[in-house]
Design a protein around this motif. Sequence first.
Motif, PDB file in Angstrom:
ATOM      1  N   ASP A  13       0.816  -1.225   0.000  1.00  0.00           N
ATOM      2  CA  ASP A  13       0.000   0.000   0.000  1.00  0.00           C
ATOM      3  C   ASP A  13       0.845   1.269   0.000  1.00  0.00           C
ATOM      4  O   ASP A  13       0.430   2.294  -0.562  1.00  0.00           O
ATOM      5  CB  ASP A  13      -0.916   0.027   1.230  1.00  0.00           C
ATOM      6  CG  ASP A  13      -2.046  -0.990   1.136  1.00  0.00           C
ATOM      7  OD1 ASP A  13      -2.237  -1.575   0.047  1.00  0.00           O
ATOM      8  OD2 ASP A  13      -2.726  -1.215   2.165  1.00  0.00           O
ATOM      9  N   ASN A  14       2.012   1.210   0.665  1.00  0.00           N
ATOM     10  CA  ASN A  14       2.787   2.441   0.883  1.00  0.00           C
ATOM     11  C   ASN A  14       4.143   2.482   0.168  1.00  0.00           C
ATOM     12  O   ASN A  14       4.685   3.564  -0.069  1.00  0.00           O
ATOM     13  CB  ASN A  14       3.012   2.632   2.384  1.00  0.00           C
ATOM     14  CG  ASN A  14       1.711   2.761   3.153  1.00  0.00           C
ATOM     15  OD1 ASN A  14       1.050   3.786   3.064  1.00  0.00           O
ATOM     16  ND2 ASN A  14       1.337   1.721   3.887  1.00  0.00           N
ATOM     17  N   PHE A  15       4.690   1.309  -0.137  1.00  0.00           N
ATOM     18  CA  PHE A  15       6.002   1.235  -0.793  1.00  0.00           C
ATOM     19  C   PHE A  15       5.942   0.212  -1.927  1.00  0.00           C
ATOM     20  O   PHE A  15       6.727  -0.724  -1.984  1.00  0.00           O
ATOM     21  CB  PHE A  15       7.079   0.832   0.223  1.00  0.00           C
ATOM     22  CG  PHE A  15       7.300   1.836   1.323  1.00  0.00           C
ATOM     23  CD1 PHE A  15       8.206   2.884   1.155  1.00  0.00           C
ATOM     24  CD2 PHE A  15       6.607   1.746   2.523  1.00  0.00           C
ATOM     25  CE1 PHE A  15       8.407   3.819   2.171  1.00  0.00           C
ATOM     26  CE2 PHE A  15       6.807   2.675   3.535  1.00  0.00           C
ATOM     27  CZ  PHE A  15       7.712   3.716   3.356  1.00  0.00           C
ATOM     28  N   PHE A 164      13.458  -1.229  10.723  1.00  0.00           N
ATOM     29  CA  PHE A 164      12.374  -0.737  11.573  1.00  0.00           C
ATOM     30  C   PHE A 164      11.361  -0.046  10.659  1.00  0.00           C
ATOM     31  O   PHE A 164      11.667   1.002  10.078  1.00  0.00           O
ATOM     32  CB  PHE A 164      12.900   0.257  12.611  1.00  0.00           C
ATOM     33  CG  PHE A 164      13.902  -0.325  13.580  1.00  0.00           C
ATOM     34  CD1 PHE A 164      13.481  -0.949  14.756  1.00  0.00           C
ATOM     35  CD2 PHE A 164      15.264  -0.246  13.333  1.00  0.00           C
ATOM     36  CE1 PHE A 164      14.398  -1.478  15.659  1.00  0.00           C
ATOM     37  CE2 PHE A 164      16.197  -0.768  14.234  1.00  0.00           C
ATOM     38  CZ  PHE A 164      15.755  -1.390  15.396  1.00  0.00           C
ATOM     39  N   VAL A 165      10.179  -0.624  10.547  1.00  0.00           N
ATOM     40  CA  VAL A 165       9.160  -0.110   9.627  1.00  0.00           C
ATOM     41  C   VAL A 165       8.064   0.578  10.447  1.00  0.00           C
ATOM     42  O   VAL A 165       7.272  -0.082  11.127  1.00  0.00           O
ATOM     43  CB  VAL A 165       8.562  -1.265   8.784  1.00  0.00           C
ATOM     44  CG1 VAL A 165       7.514  -0.729   7.816  1.00  0.00           C
ATOM     45  CG2 VAL A 165       9.669  -2.011   8.030  1.00  0.00           C
ATOM     46  N   ASN A 166       8.048   1.904  10.417  1.00  0.00           N
ATOM     47  CA  ASN A 166       7.105   2.686  11.213  1.00  0.00           C
ATOM     48  C   ASN A 166       5.745   2.708  10.523  1.00  0.00           C
ATOM     49  O   ASN A 166       5.588   3.313   9.456  1.00  0.00           O
ATOM     50  CB  ASN A 166       7.646   4.107  11.408  1.00  0.00           C
ATOM     51  CG  ASN A 166       6.869   4.894  12.445  1.00  0.00           C
ATOM     52  OD1 ASN A 166       5.646   4.831  12.493  1.00  0.00           O
ATOM     53  ND2 ASN A 166       7.564   5.656  13.269  1.00  0.00           N
ATOM     54  N   LYS A 170       4.726   5.790   8.277  1.00  0.00           N
ATOM     55  CA  LYS A 170       5.003   5.259   6.936  1.00  0.00           C
ATOM     56  C   LYS A 170       6.443   5.573   6.502  1.00  0.00           C
ATOM     57  O   LYS A 170       6.689   6.132   5.430  1.00  0.00           O
ATOM     58  CB  LYS A 170       3.988   5.806   5.918  1.00  0.00           C
ATOM     59  CG  LYS A 170       2.557   5.389   6.229  1.00  0.00           C
ATOM     60  CD  LYS A 170       1.574   5.950   5.205  1.00  0.00           C
ATOM     61  CE  LYS A 170       0.161   5.443   5.447  1.00  0.00           C
ATOM     62  NZ  LYS A 170      -0.372   5.787   6.786  1.00  0.00           N
ATOM     63  N   LEU A 171       7.357   5.192   7.382  1.00  0.00           N
ATOM     64  CA  LEU A 171       8.777   5.337   7.039  1.00  0.00           C
ATOM     65  C   LEU A 171       9.531   4.076   7.456  1.00  0.00           C
ATOM     66  O   LEU A 171       9.068   3.303   8.272  1.00  0.00           O
ATOM     67  CB  LEU A 171       9.387   6.592   7.669  1.00  0.00           C
ATOM     68  CG  LEU A 171       9.450   6.786   9.185  1.00  0.00           C
ATOM     69  CD1 LEU A 171      10.633   6.025   9.801  1.00  0.00           C
ATOM     70  CD2 LEU A 171       9.617   8.268   9.508  1.00  0.00           C
ATOM     71  N   ILE A 184      13.737   5.965   4.537  1.00  0.00           N
ATOM     72  CA  ILE A 184      12.882   6.290   3.395  1.00  0.00           C
ATOM     73  C   ILE A 184      11.450   6.462   3.897  1.00  0.00           C
ATOM     74  O   ILE A 184      11.098   5.971   4.977  1.00  0.00           O
ATOM     75  CB  ILE A 184      12.942   5.222   2.289  1.00  0.00           C
ATOM     76  CG1 ILE A 184      12.434   3.869   2.790  1.00  0.00           C
ATOM     77  CG2 ILE A 184      14.357   5.106   1.725  1.00  0.00           C
ATOM     78  CD1 ILE A 184      12.228   2.826   1.691  1.00  0.00           C
ATOM     79  N   SER A 185      10.647   7.153   3.099  1.00  0.00           N
ATOM     80  CA  SER A 185       9.267   7.409   3.525  1.00  0.00           C
ATOM     81  C   SER A 185       8.340   7.413   2.326  1.00  0.00           C
ATOM     82  O   SER A 185       8.747   7.723   1.198  1.00  0.00           O
ATOM     83  CB  SER A 185       9.189   8.763   4.237  1.00  0.00           C
ATOM     84  OG  SER A 185       7.853   9.059   4.577  1.00  0.00           O
TER      85      SER A 185
END
Length: 215
Positions: A13-15, A164-166, A170-171, A184-185
């Motif tokens: 969804d984000n990357f 570490f996936v926040n 979303k970073l 990265i974000s």
Amino acid sequence: MTTKQEYRKFLNDNFKGLRLRKPLFYSWDFGLRFDLQVGKTDTDEYFQEVTRRASTIFKTAFADSDNLFLVFMDYKYKRRKIRFSNFSFKQINSLEKTEISYSKELQLYEPDDKFDIRNIAIIKLATDRINYKNILKAIGHTDFPSRQPRLDQNGFLTGKEIYFVNIDKKLIFHMYDDRGLDIISADKETLRPIYKKHNDWILDYDREQIDKQFE
């Protein structure tokens, strides 16, 4: 939905299209790369500064209440699996075996090598359960077998990596060794406060590319 399914959906969804691997900075449009090195290598002061910088940047990127996926990768040798007793898992407060989802990643770095297999452990948790400073310190010792703590307690280089996936911001944060770390974000505006706060530590080699993102 399992933790593994949640993790894969989050990345998709984000990357979209991203494979979690080094060098993270060059794998995505919006990113920062920081220099952790100061002074003479292999002195106590050098490693203290590496850990201080990495921990300071981490604290800027992650609030204690942020939810994240901790992704632990290890190069697969023969039948070896990720042990529950490994150093990184010991840095997580009250970790239960049931919280860990296991997976495999094939040909992550060598597309033509069928033996390029990574064992992966994925844990979903809040930042405040992790002794991240100890983990970052251990990553800083990657190329220095005599220094402790290490991700690898037996002193061998085995291709261990931690991401570490926040989930909330979303970073993705990845310290590759004592030299530096990448963030990265999904949205460059998420990176702007980190870029401004720690601008002096941006790696000079990539500074021009990084500065252009925020013009």
